[in-house]
Write a protein that holds these residues in place. Structure first.
Motif, mmCIF file in Angstrom:
data_model
loop_
_atom_site.group_PDB
_atom_site.id
_atom_site.type_symbol
_atom_site.label_atom_id
_atom_site.label_comp_id
_atom_site.label_asym_id
_atom_site.label_seq_id
_atom_site.Cartn_x
_atom_site.Cartn_y
_atom_site.Cartn_z
ATOM 1 N N GLU A 64 0.876 -1.183 0.000
ATOM 2 C CA GLU A 64 0.000 0.000 0.000
ATOM 3 C C GLU A 64 0.917 1.237 0.000
ATOM 4 O O GLU A 64 1.802 1.363 0.852
ATOM 5 C CB GLU A 64 -0.909 -0.058 1.231
ATOM 6 N N PRO A 65 0.729 2.143 -0.978
ATOM 7 C CA PRO A 65 1.731 3.205 -1.183
ATOM 8 C C PRO A 65 2.034 4.077 0.040
ATOM 9 O O PRO A 65 3.206 4.363 0.319
ATOM 10 C CB PRO A 65 1.133 4.033 -2.323
ATOM 11 N N ALA A 74 7.383 2.989 5.604
ATOM 12 C CA ALA A 74 8.373 1.918 5.772
ATOM 13 C C ALA A 74 9.711 2.330 5.159
ATOM 14 O O ALA A 74 10.775 2.064 5.733
ATOM 15 C CB ALA A 74 7.861 0.631 5.125
ATOM 16 N N ARG A 75 9.631 2.988 4.026
ATOM 17 C CA ARG A 75 10.854 3.386 3.349
ATOM 18 C C ARG A 75 11.634 4.396 4.182
ATOM 19 O O ARG A 75 12.862 4.325 4.294
ATOM 20 C CB ARG A 75 10.491 3.962 1.982
ATOM 21 N N ARG A 76 10.911 5.325 4.805
ATOM 22 C CA ARG A 76 11.602 6.308 5.658
ATOM 23 C C ARG A 76 12.253 5.597 6.847
ATOM 24 O O ARG A 76 13.380 5.894 7.220
ATOM 25 C CB ARG A 76 10.611 7.363 6.153
ATOM 26 N N PRO A 116 -6.327 -9.361 -4.071
ATOM 27 C CA PRO A 116 -5.887 -8.345 -3.098
ATOM 28 C C PRO A 116 -6.573 -7.009 -3.350
ATOM 29 O O PRO A 116 -6.904 -6.686 -4.498
ATOM 30 C CB PRO A 116 -4.378 -8.237 -3.348
ATOM 31 N N THR A 117 -6.751 -6.243 -2.290
ATOM 32 C CA THR A 117 -7.492 -4.995 -2.448
ATOM 33 C C THR A 117 -6.606 -3.832 -2.869
ATOM 34 O O THR A 117 -7.111 -2.872 -3.439
ATOM 35 C CB THR A 117 -8.202 -4.633 -1.130
ATOM 36 N N GLU A 118 -5.343 -3.889 -2.620
ATOM 37 C CA GLU A 118 -4.453 -2.792 -3.032
ATOM 38 C C GLU A 118 -4.405 -2.804 -4.564
ATOM 39 O O GLU A 118 -4.113 -3.836 -5.167
ATOM 40 C CB GLU A 118 -3.076 -3.004 -2.397
ATOM 41 N N PRO A 119 -4.708 -1.653 -5.218
ATOM 42 C CA PRO A 119 -4.940 -1.676 -6.665
ATOM 43 C C PRO A 119 -3.784 -2.227 -7.503
ATOM 44 O O PRO A 119 -4.025 -3.019 -8.424
ATOM 45 C CB PRO A 119 -5.219 -0.196 -7.000
ATOM 46 N N PRO A 154 -8.237 -0.506 8.142
ATOM 47 C CA PRO A 154 -7.283 -0.930 7.105
ATOM 48 C C PRO A 154 -6.625 0.276 6.441
ATOM 49 O O PRO A 154 -7.232 1.346 6.339
ATOM 50 C CB PRO A 154 -8.163 -1.681 6.094
ATOM 51 N N THR A 155 -5.405 0.088 5.979
ATOM 52 C CA THR A 155 -4.671 1.220 5.418
ATOM 53 C C THR A 155 -4.973 1.449 3.939
ATOM 54 O O THR A 155 -4.789 2.552 3.450
ATOM 55 C CB THR A 155 -3.161 1.012 5.590
ATOM 56 N N GLU A 156 -5.414 0.439 3.227
ATOM 57 C CA GLU A 156 -5.738 0.637 1.801
ATOM 58 C C GLU A 156 -6.961 1.560 1.735
ATOM 59 O O GLU A 156 -7.984 1.277 2.374
ATOM 60 C CB GLU A 156 -5.999 -0.729 1.158
ATOM 61 N N PRO A 157 -6.864 2.685 1.007
ATOM 62 C CA PRO A 157 -7.902 3.725 1.126
ATOM 63 C C PRO A 157 -9.330 3.264 0.841
ATOM 64 O O PRO A 157 -10.249 3.629 1.579
ATOM 65 C CB PRO A 157 -7.442 4.782 0.105
ATOM 66 N N ALA A 158 -9.547 2.473 -0.181
ATOM 67 C CA ALA A 158 -10.923 2.060 -0.489
ATOM 68 C C ALA A 158 -11.472 1.156 0.611
ATOM 69 O O ALA A 158 -12.643 1.252 0.995
ATOM 70 C CB ALA A 158 -10.965 1.352 -1.843
#
Lengths: 466, 466, 466
Positions: free
Chosen positions: A12-13, A19-21, B10-13, C10-14
């Motif tokens: 998830e972006p 996480a990257r930071r 998966p839900t993440e696009p 959940p973290t995924e926006p949708a």
């Protein structure tokens, strides 16, 4: 293929950005390797590593167990037989077998460790396969001949700040002495692993105990035997050791009175030794080791629950450590009680617990470590030293034991070239976990940075008294 | 409701897009169903299926166990009683009960399988409920009367390439013979399931053994009994069988010498048989079956760990298989050792292990299958043949055993209409897992495509020797 | 810090958007607290709560076990000793120790509960630490003195609709009577917890049974003892009780005939009582309690699997319940069978099962609850009453048992101020799980709303007969 900078981070972006930071802040920290199996001789003699097959295939049970599971004969991988029957000696042919079966490692950490080493060490960004097997073989072989691929140069290149080896109680630590005497700046320290003089189930137990007693000029009594351990521990400490390690079939401990311990000691020196007596002796010795740790400050590690050499056919033909060690259900709550009843509340003892039974994480290990001052949880071990394994470890232990009852990462490896890859994987996996806590607002990002740093550095240093 | 094309992905696009590409490439592959419980008579006689309740409710223990758990009487669902007490016979009334309780299946795979069948088979895109129960009932009932809903037409519509049934050792395989004799192109093969002649704990064991010996004209000796198995296995192979299946309470195996085996055989034929002898006989027979598999090439499957008929009240009133089979902790490491000590290193044997104890995935099964050449891991079984179950299976086994020590999917069902839904779910769940590995750069997408194809086709074909 | 409105979603926006809609619909529902350990005296006397340390640190084993695990002495936290040795009495100094160690709780539910209370109750949006320890202490202390922080005012502020306490069988329920007599509108009901008169392993068992018999004017016979339970259960029901609770070391049940039960009853009243007899008596009493529940309608709860007071050093010095209770592997399939054989198919009984062994969720508890009409699954308990714990519970039980064999949330706490936080966490965690099912099209959103409401309200109300 080329390693992706965001590998193993959440997909998830927004979470990946966190996480990257976190990862960027700890990626460059030096490596502390407080538990592993590299050969001290490497650092002492600083000789070049041999050919690719001898470096990557023959000594790596993760590799040859998988090939064996798919019907590859160990003889064809150059694994030496006990009876001297001829095995493959052509490293290039072994390497080709490895390359032809490379797809078997899809989804495994071995794949990730190997490709990390290929790219970071040898600049190889191709995926191994039959077509490029020879070319990759030669690239590695040429590099290994260069001075910058010698053990000490790699120690610096890997940015290792300290690395522990694992050494038998009877080891004279000559290579460690030589390393120190050489004036080299690297910090390579031994770990006291007394299994061979503690486990009456071993066929060489009695000989080992006799050697131990002779070495320490100790009488063949229970007290003499314990004193001999003290002497050897002091010897290890003099060579820089900060820890002991105990690889027992179970985590069982005992709290015998002196008379019972003396009688047991006499029994286990006279074969045949019953399985019950062997287990009881090992159990009693864990408690004795904990007591000595309170005397001399060595950190104690217990690695229980592996059924060693489960495959008698392979043991007969090739010897031990052939990838046939299988985990078993492991109890801690009852097993550790005798020891904990005596030293459990003493914060001066550090006892680090490992497991191959993940069901113990949430049910036993986290509740125990979240209560007893002496206990800490070692990182995921062996089969579980992997992205999924690390994720499960954090998910199953953190809510009960927190982060501060854990001790950072152990690479636990004899595969020297995989060390940076393994530490990198652990840092990524921990940062991925922390990022998820930040992303769903269980933790603030500044705290996550502190925790990531602690898991990489502070907790390792403190727990292992480095 | 209408099935969403991205369901279970998966839900993440970005990850979903990868999963969708993987899924699209395998969605249309033919179905290989190497383990299941459809009735060979269906394919032989090609008669129409009966009414909706008889098709979807009465024979499906997933359905009626859930209704029973909420207080619905099995009598009201038309489940026949042993003593012939009257039960509901009006299919429409049974269907209405099912519809009224449909919400109970929220979050379960039964829900997904059923709705897949409703839409794909009958064009029904509404959610079942009290209001539309009758209408949906009638739509299904009308369709079932049409030729295109006959078993053979559905076999083609489902694009089945091969399907295995499960058949008792004493079965004459007459329906299988009839299918072959009919010249129909479908491939329906039997599986040798000798539990009834292997398990001395069954009340009919002695009778069954006597029938087996008579059928094979074998003497009532241990050797005669083993030979009778050989004769029956040959009979099954002649009808197309490629595998055996063993549903034991535990995975225990044994390696008795011949004299002990003979004595045990005599004991288990003279009631009362002790529980220990019954267990030992089953254990010894697994080893014997493995030896015979090396002789005749039949693949061996072990399905241990179910406490059958846990509910004596239901057993008395309705008989076995009433949804009261409960999983138990299952050991593999110690249990399989006697068998593995003998045949474990032989790559010509294929022994497929199943479990109802998910704790064994990472601790025992993946380490065993990642080492022994004869072992493969069967797919998630029974309660775990589901989106979460498949995810856990892959997460817990892949890092240690890889993909290539697994054998693709089994639908394991007697619910014919659910077969496409079950295979579709497995393909989606596997592609979802693979997409996550691609998305966080543990695997390249081209490799994921190869693995997805192997899990759907190649590994099934190879493991089951189809 | 300030609580984020989307925390734990959940973290995924949708998916988060779905979860937010689900959560918003249940966030404002009243609290039903059918199982917990608040003190009925609070509601009866409505006195102000004491200082912050006495409120948040001293009584909370989640807090002091973690501090103890890192070497903080319980004496320094003001935990009273059994022998009266002096301990810290200055609440402010205790509070400072707590604040200095606040980072230990990163990643734990304690952190989330505490910060929810800080912000919602006291308007504090800062993170606790050494620097602001005194200021936060004083803010809380001032607030606690105000009328709106009295127990009854908080009951309304928390929007509690009903709350159950847990009370010993011998308790006179005087505070409950006083609450009722006061005319206050709050619904505080007792729960019948007979462990002290049921467990022969307790040193005070015999005295307790004698008191029970005396209280009920029952003869010292097995029948008299059972009748005394009936009398006490009636007393509890008269005070509003709807449930019983049983905290046994194991889930074992028994089905003795009357003669054997009589003989056992006599044996357990004459010390020394063997461990086997103690276990058998507890086992038999679970079955008796189930029978009585069928008579009087009280819902039955079993909380097995905790090794109480694992740390003898702490037990000696501070007494029981010092955070040293450790989970153990827990069997249900064999253990519950004697009870289920008798009452398992009766839908008039409600038996709610809890566990500290998460391996039982998918393997034993969901299959049992998905079959037996009397069984329901209690929510994640103790160490697992947390975001990860609730997620695992739903992931491991839903596919087999569905949602409707579960009973919503229990806060199970004596920490009154944490009650809103705990229920809020559970609602968020359940909505997060449901949102994932909607996002990957396993469930329609309108159904998810119904389930979320049921988990928050309907299932609790029905299961506990409130």
């Amino acid at each position: 293929m080329a390693l992706h900078p965001d590998r193993l981070l959440p997909t998830e972006p927004a979470t990946r950005a966190i996480a990257r930071r976190l990862y960027d802040a700890v990626a460059g920290l030096p490596i502390l390797s407080p538990h592993g199996h590299t050969d001290p001789r490497w650092y002492a003699t600083d000789e070049a590593f041999p050919d690719p097959a001898t470096l990557f295939v023959k000594p790596d049970h993760y590799v040859f167990r998988m090939l064996h599971s798919q019907g590859v004969r160990l003889e064809d991988l150059g694994i030496p037989t006990r009876d001297g029957t001829r095995v493959e000696t052509d490293g290039r042919r072994i390497w080709r077998i490895f390359a032809r079966h490379w797809h078997l490692f899809r989804g495994t950490p071995t794949r990730l460790w190997f490709e990390h080493a290929l790219e970071q060490m040898f600049g190889i960004e191709e995926r191994l396969g039959e077509a490029n097997a020879d070319r990759i073989h030669d690239t590695i072989a040429e590099a290994l001949a260069k001075p910058e691929f010698r053990p000490r140069a790699l120690y610096d290149r890997f940015d290792i700040a300290a690395i522990a080896t694992t050494d038998a109680a009877l080891d004279d630590l000559a290579w460690h002495a030589e390393i120190r005497a050489s004036g080299w700046h690297g910090r390579v320290i031994p770990t006291y692993r007394p299994d061979a003089v503690v486990d009456p189930a071993r066929t060489d137990f009695r000989d080992n105990v006799e050697r131990l007693l002779a070495l320490c000029q100790a009488p063949a009594t229970w007290e003499g035997y314990l004193d001999a351990h003290r002497v050897r521990r002091a010897h290890f400490r003099a060579h820089g050791a900060t820890a002991t390690d105990h690889g027992h079939p179970t985590a069982r401990t005992a709290a015998l009175d002196t008379a019972s311990a003396r009688a047991l000691f006499e029994r286990v020196l006279r074969p045949p030794v019953s399985a019950a007596d062997a287990e009881l002796f090992r159990a009693q010795m864990l408690t004795e080791m904990a007591r000595m740790s309170l005397e001399d400050g060595l950190v104690m590690q217990i690695h229980p629950g592996s059924w060693r050499n489960h495959n008698p056919g392979l043991l007969d033909r090739f010897g031990p450590d052939m990838g046939a060690d299988i985990p078993t259900p492991t109890d801690y709550v009852q097993a550790l009680k005798p020891l904990l009843d005596i030293v459990g509340n003493d914060p001066h003892l550090t006892l680090i617990l490992f497991t191959l039974d993940e069901t113990a994480y949430g049910r036993e290990l986290a509740p125990l470590a979240g209560h007893y001052p002496c206990l800490r949880l070692g990182p995921p071990w062996w089969f579980f030293d992997s992205p999924e394994g690390i994720r499960r470890f954090r998910e199953l232990t953190t809510e009960t034991a927190g982060f501060y009852n854990t001790v950072g990462f152990n690479d636990d490896t004899r595969a020297y070239l995989s060390i940076p890859a393994r530490h990198d994987m652990a840092r990524r996996a921990d940062c991925a976990f922390l990022a998820r806590l930040v992303a769903d607002h269980r933790l603030d990002e500044d705290e996550a940075h502190e925790v990531a740093h602690a898991l990489t550095h502070g907790l390792v240093k403190d727990a292992y008294r480095l």
